[in-house]
Enzyme design. Structure first.
Site, mmCIF file in Angstrom:
data_model
loop_
_atom_site.group_PDB
_atom_site.id
_atom_site.type_symbol
_atom_site.label_atom_id
_atom_site.label_comp_id
_atom_site.label_asym_id
_atom_site.label_seq_id
_atom_site.Cartn_x
_atom_site.Cartn_y
_atom_site.Cartn_z
ATOM 1 N N ASP A 52 -6.254 -4.061 1.472
ATOM 2 C CA ASP A 52 -7.399 -4.904 1.150
ATOM 3 C C ASP A 52 -8.474 -4.775 2.226
ATOM 4 O O ASP A 52 -9.662 -4.603 1.927
ATOM 5 C CB ASP A 52 -6.939 -6.360 1.011
ATOM 6 N N GLU A 124 -4.365 -1.547 -3.884
ATOM 7 C CA GLU A 124 -4.615 -1.881 -2.478
ATOM 8 C C GLU A 124 -3.427 -1.486 -1.608
ATOM 9 O O GLU A 124 -3.605 -0.993 -0.480
ATOM 10 C CB GLU A 124 -4.915 -3.371 -2.335
#
Length: 242
Positions: A52, A124
């Site tokens: 992320d 992610e």
């Protein structure tokens, strides 16, 4: 998770892992690790946490360099159009992440492979794994490949409706899935190229549109599908695309 699906995914990712364990961890949902602690002692949430941050850094850096005259507000809008659950889930579908995921039996039964949140988290996590495996340059190259169209479209005519993103959000809201696109035809001689893109929801073609390039054809298909599905669901249609 079949070996064939992982091989196909690696080819789509464009990164050959030096440490395959990192990819296996990135593809392991917590539900699978909980049910199979010996086989999968770790799941992908730690890599998702890292990925992320890596994605944010790379997208912001690329936008900043590509649009030196843009202010913070414009850059933030560009970033939000790329880094969101719908876009990440669509990227997962395009890369073939769903077939390679390791899910627990309960999550499998409830359609976990089509859930946007699970797909977005996996993208992610995979990016986090690539960062650990190959460093920032490898992660940056991956983001450039995966989000090439979105990055190139980020500066196109600010304020224009992004039908593709709107459609993703609509379908996700109603069906907990994301639409997919495929090239149905590629015509032309290089000067008058015409692309035909089919738009699918729940594996069924909703509409198709033509454009001078894939991006234009995709936006037109999304605009048409948006009108169709908005009307259907506004009239109390069933909770599916048929």
């Amino acid at each position: 998770m079949s070996s064939g699906s992982v091989v196909a995914l690696v080819a789509a990712l464009g990164h050959q892992f030096k440490d395959p364990v990192l990819l296996a961890e990135a593809l392991t949902h917590p539900s699978y690790a909980f049910e199979n602690p010996r086989e999968a002692p770790r799941h992908n949430q730690r890599l998702e946490f890292l990925g992320d941050a890596v994605l944010e850094l790379i997208i912001r850096d690329r936008l900043l360099r590509a649009h030196p005259a843009a202010g913070e507000g414009v850059l933030s809008k560009m970033r939000n159009a790329i880094v969101n659950e719908a876009m990440l889930a669509e990227t997962a579908v395009r890369l073939g992440v769903a077939n390679a995921l390791r899910l627990g039996a309960g999550e499998e039964k409830t359609g976990g492979r089509q859930k946007p949140r699970i797909l977005a988290d996996a993208v992610e996590a995979i990016l986090g794994a690539i960062f650990l495996d190959g460093g920032l340059s490898a992660a940056d190259a991956a983001v450039g490949r995966w989000f090439e169209d979105a990055l190139s479209a980020a500066g196109d005519r600010p304020g224009r409706r992004d039908y593709k993103t709107e459609l993703q959000e609509l379908v996700q809201r109603h069906l907990k899935q994301v639409p997919s696109y495929r090239i149905a035809a590629d015509r032309g001689d290089g000067r008058e190229d015409r692309f035909v893109v089919e738009l699918l929801v729940q594996d069924k073609v909703i509409t198709s549109s033509e454009g001078r390039n894939k991006k234009e054809a995709t936006q037109r298909a999304a605009a048409a599908a948006l009108s169709i599905l908005e009307a259907q669901w506004a009239n109390g249609g069933p909770g599916n695309a048929t």
